[in-house]
Design an enzyme around this catalytic site. Structure first.
Site, PDB file in Angstrom:
ATOM      1  CB  SER A 137      43.865  39.927  40.217  1.00 21.45           C
ATOM      2  OG  SER A 137      43.426  38.781  40.817  1.00 21.45           O
ATOM      3  CE1 TYR A 150      45.460  42.085  45.416  1.00 18.80           C
ATOM      4  CE2 TYR A 150      44.037  40.445  44.415  1.00 18.80           C
ATOM      5  CZ  TYR A 150      45.297  40.876  44.349  1.00 18.80           C
ATOM      6  OH  TYR A 150      46.291  40.552  43.527  1.00 18.80           O
TER       7      TYR A 150
END
Lengths: 244, 441
Positions: A137, A150
């Site tokens: 990501s 995350y």
């Protein structure tokens, strides 16, 4: 690429990439956690001319990873490409309050990847050809207050992939790091959709192209490379004051 | 403009809650969601039948998977949000075709059932609902029902053409048809009067699977109803050398056109050109199915052509026992109003009966029109068209309506009260509230 294993096969981006592989008449081996969803996705892909086999498994059962790869190999007669696409969007607030929650998220979004990648690295090194593609990501490019658990998990996977790419390059195996920006998927259902949001379909097609093209690091859509370059180059003295 | 409008973009609506549905095994608890609710697929209904102002929308476009297809029998089962475009893409390479194809392929199968859509072969095959074998209906009290002509037969008939009001359709099973090829061997014939249209229809309806006419709504007097009659059949590879299936090309209407873009002069010019210049009096050719059925689908977002104020559709069906007097009157009123329709389509419906209780098609001639939204001017014209339609014992199509009065609705669909028994108590739509307002239930 006609024999593709997909881990996290019911994620929206994985489904869209799988549709493109299916339209090319590929064999697919799908791994996912929910049996009903996995069956629904597999049936649909079969109607698109793909040959599909499935395995229900939780990525946090690390000891099952090696067996899953062996089964995919058996089912398709070898694996030519792998896409790892599972993940959860961590609840940052909960992760800050609860170490177990934080470790659980890290297990799903980082350690499970590293475990799979360790086995896959050895599998493809022996094979001397193939493609390992992993969805990380843009959140891994810099830690931000709003989702650094995350982000840190994705950053570790990204760094691991860099090393794996370096190691496997000489034996002809491509390792593709895919960094989507905001994608309109169930993971981001709670977010207000701005102009930066891309559809899962366009990102899925981008994943397919990156795998076929044997790319190194791909931002999807492409403009995130520029955005993240800007964000990374901000001095920490300024960055830490921002609310991001 | 908020997301989740209808295709005509009139009336604009906003919704309090939008719930995406992605998995049929993981539906939201409808009992816990705020009323009123309504399923929304791809939003191709023109008026307000897909809208639920200030209510909840259950968005089904991601519930789009094929569940099973039997190549021997042609029986296809798919989730309700699957588009007809997606289904055709699976059926065509296997020698099958959807039994009924509407003017756009970007509708969901759930929407096709809820509006009991029709196509250019209505005269032979009836509506979409005639080919539905069964579907699953989830009611807001949590009951899950499989409906077919044998099981829950009344809900089956109420849901076909039931405008999404009887509950949430999660999957549909239908029977596809085997076709000689996905190419259409078709003719386009220029005709001069409405009587010519009726004569051509009469000649063609037996021997041609697909018939439809484009009509010039600017023509008046003796020319009323003139247009281009199209008829075709699936091309037989034994008689035609067929090219490979072409790849789809997509263009998109990029921005909202200024509101004057389609005005009476541009439309008149287009109509005159289309009628006179576009075609020789009679052409005969073989084309791929997509441009034949869906000429407008090649331009995505073509509704932007009408600008931000949107447009209104009007589709009526009237019996032809009067020798076409009603349809002639309608065409004359349109031409006299100066509000010409950019696209106008004329077709004879057949007498194949649909299982749907509230289905639109009935034997007669149907006319579909679209008008740029010009407030009272447009609304007044459509009200005068309703006077003719009502007087002739016809009706108009709810999927295309945004303005008919409750009195008109009551006259067009006198059995709506019987239908209303089957409405899910937590489901409603902007359309339903509008057309039943003030009526005795």
């Amino acid at each position: 690429m006609k024999k593709v294993m997909i881990i996290g096969a019911t994620s929206a981006i994985a489904i869209e990439a799988a549709k493109v592989f299916a339209s090319e008449g590929a064999s697919l081996f799908l791994v996912a956690r929910h049996p009903d969803k996995l069956r629904a996705v597999a049936d649909d892909l079969r109607s698109r001319m793909a040959k599909v086999d499935t395995l229900v498994g939780d990525v946090n059962d690390f000891h099952e990873h090696e067996g899953a790869i062996a089964e995919a190999d058996r089912s398709m007669g070898g694996i030519e490409g792998v896409l790892i696409a599972h993940g959860t969007l961590s609840d940052q607030q909960k992760c800050q309050e609860d170490v177990d929650e934080m470790l659980g998220e890290f297990s799903t979004n980082c350690l499970s990847f590293l475990s799979y990648l360790t086995h896959l690295g050895n599998y493809f090194e022996k094979r001397g050809a193939g493609c390992i593609a992993v969805i990380t990501s843009v959140a891994g490019d810099r830690g931000r207050g709003s989702n650094y658990v995350y982000g840190a998990a994705k950053a570790a996977v990204t760094t691991f992939l860099g090393g794996l790419r370096n190691r496997l390059h000489k034996c002809g195996v491509s390792v593709v790091t895919i960094k989507p920006g905001f994608v309109d998927t169930p993971m981001t259902a709670a977010y207000e959709k701005g102009p930066l949001f891309a559809s899962a379909e366009s990102v899925g097609k981008g994943v397919y192209r990156a795998m076929i093209g044997g790319k190194n690091v791909v931002y999807l859509p492409w403009f995130w490379r520029g955005i993240m370059c800007g964000i990374r180059s901000m001095p920490e003295a300024v960055f830490k004051r921002m609310s991001l | 403009m908020p997301a989740y409008q209808s295709w005509g973009r009139y009336p604009p609506a906003s919704h309090d809650l939008v719930v995406p549905i992605r998995w049929r095994h993981e539906l939201p608890d409808l009992a816990a969601l705020p009323s009123p609710m309504l399923a929304y697929g791809l939003g191709r209904s023109y008026g307000d039948s897909c809208l639920n102002r200030n209510g909840t929308l259950l968005v089904t476009d991601a519930l789009d998977r094929v569940i099973a297809f039997d190549e021997k029998t042609g029986v296809l089962r798919c989730e309700a949000g699957a588009s007809l475009a997606e289904l055709q893409a699976r059926l065509i390479p296997r020698g099958y075709f959807l039994p009924v194809i509407p003017g756009t392929k970007f509708v969901t199968v759930g929407g096709a059932v809820a509006n009991d859509i029709h196509g250019k072969n209505h005269h032979l095959r009836g509506t979409f609902g005639c080919h539905v074998l069964r579907f699953e209906l989830v009611r807001s009290d949590g009951t899950v029902l499989e409906c077919s002509p044998d099981d829950n037969e009344e809900l089956f008939r109420a849901t076909i053409g039931g405008l999404g009001l009887t509950g949430l359709i999660t999957w549909v099973e239908l029977r596809a048809v085997r076709v000689a090829s996905p190419f259409i061997d078709h003719e386009t014939i220029r005709y001069h009067t409405l009587d010519d249209f009726f004569a051509l229809s009469e000649d063609s309806d037996e021997g041609y699977e697909y018939t439809v006419a484009w009509v010039d709504t600017t023509a008046r007097g003796h020319d009323t109803g003139r247009g281009l009659f199209m008829r075709g059949n699936h091309a037989d590879p034994a008689h035609h050398k067929l090219p490979p299936i072409p790849k789809a090309k997509e263009r998109s209407f990029p921005i909202d056109a200024p509101s004057w873009f389609l005005n009476k002069y541009t439309v008149k010019a287009f109509n005159a050109l289309y009628y006179r210049k576009r075609f020789p009096p009679h052409i005969h050719e073989v084309v791929y199915q997509d441009p034949f059925f869906h000429p407008l689908d090649s331009v995505l977002h073509w509704n932007r052509m009408y600008g931000k104020r949107g447009f209104l559709q009007y589709q009526c069906v009237v019996p032809v026992g009067d020798g076409g007097a009603a349809i002639r009157e309608i065409l004359e009123r349109i031409a006299a109003s100066g509000l010409s329709s950019f696209l106008a389509v004329l077709k004879m419906f057949g007498d194949v009966e649909s299982p749907g209780m509230l289905s639109f098609p009935q034997p007669g001639v149907t006319l579909a029109l679209d008008f740029r939204f010009e407030a009272q001017r447009t609304l007044r014209l459509l009200d005068t068209l309703d006077d003719v339609t009502r007087g002739a014992g016809g009706r108009i199509y709810p999927a295309k309506d945004a303005r008919m009065s409750p009195q008109s609705f009551d006259a067009y669909y006198p059995n709506w009260r019987a239908f209303a028994e089957f409405i899910d108590p937590k489901f409603s739509s902007s359309f339903w509230r509008r057309v039943t307002e003030g009526l005795q239930s």
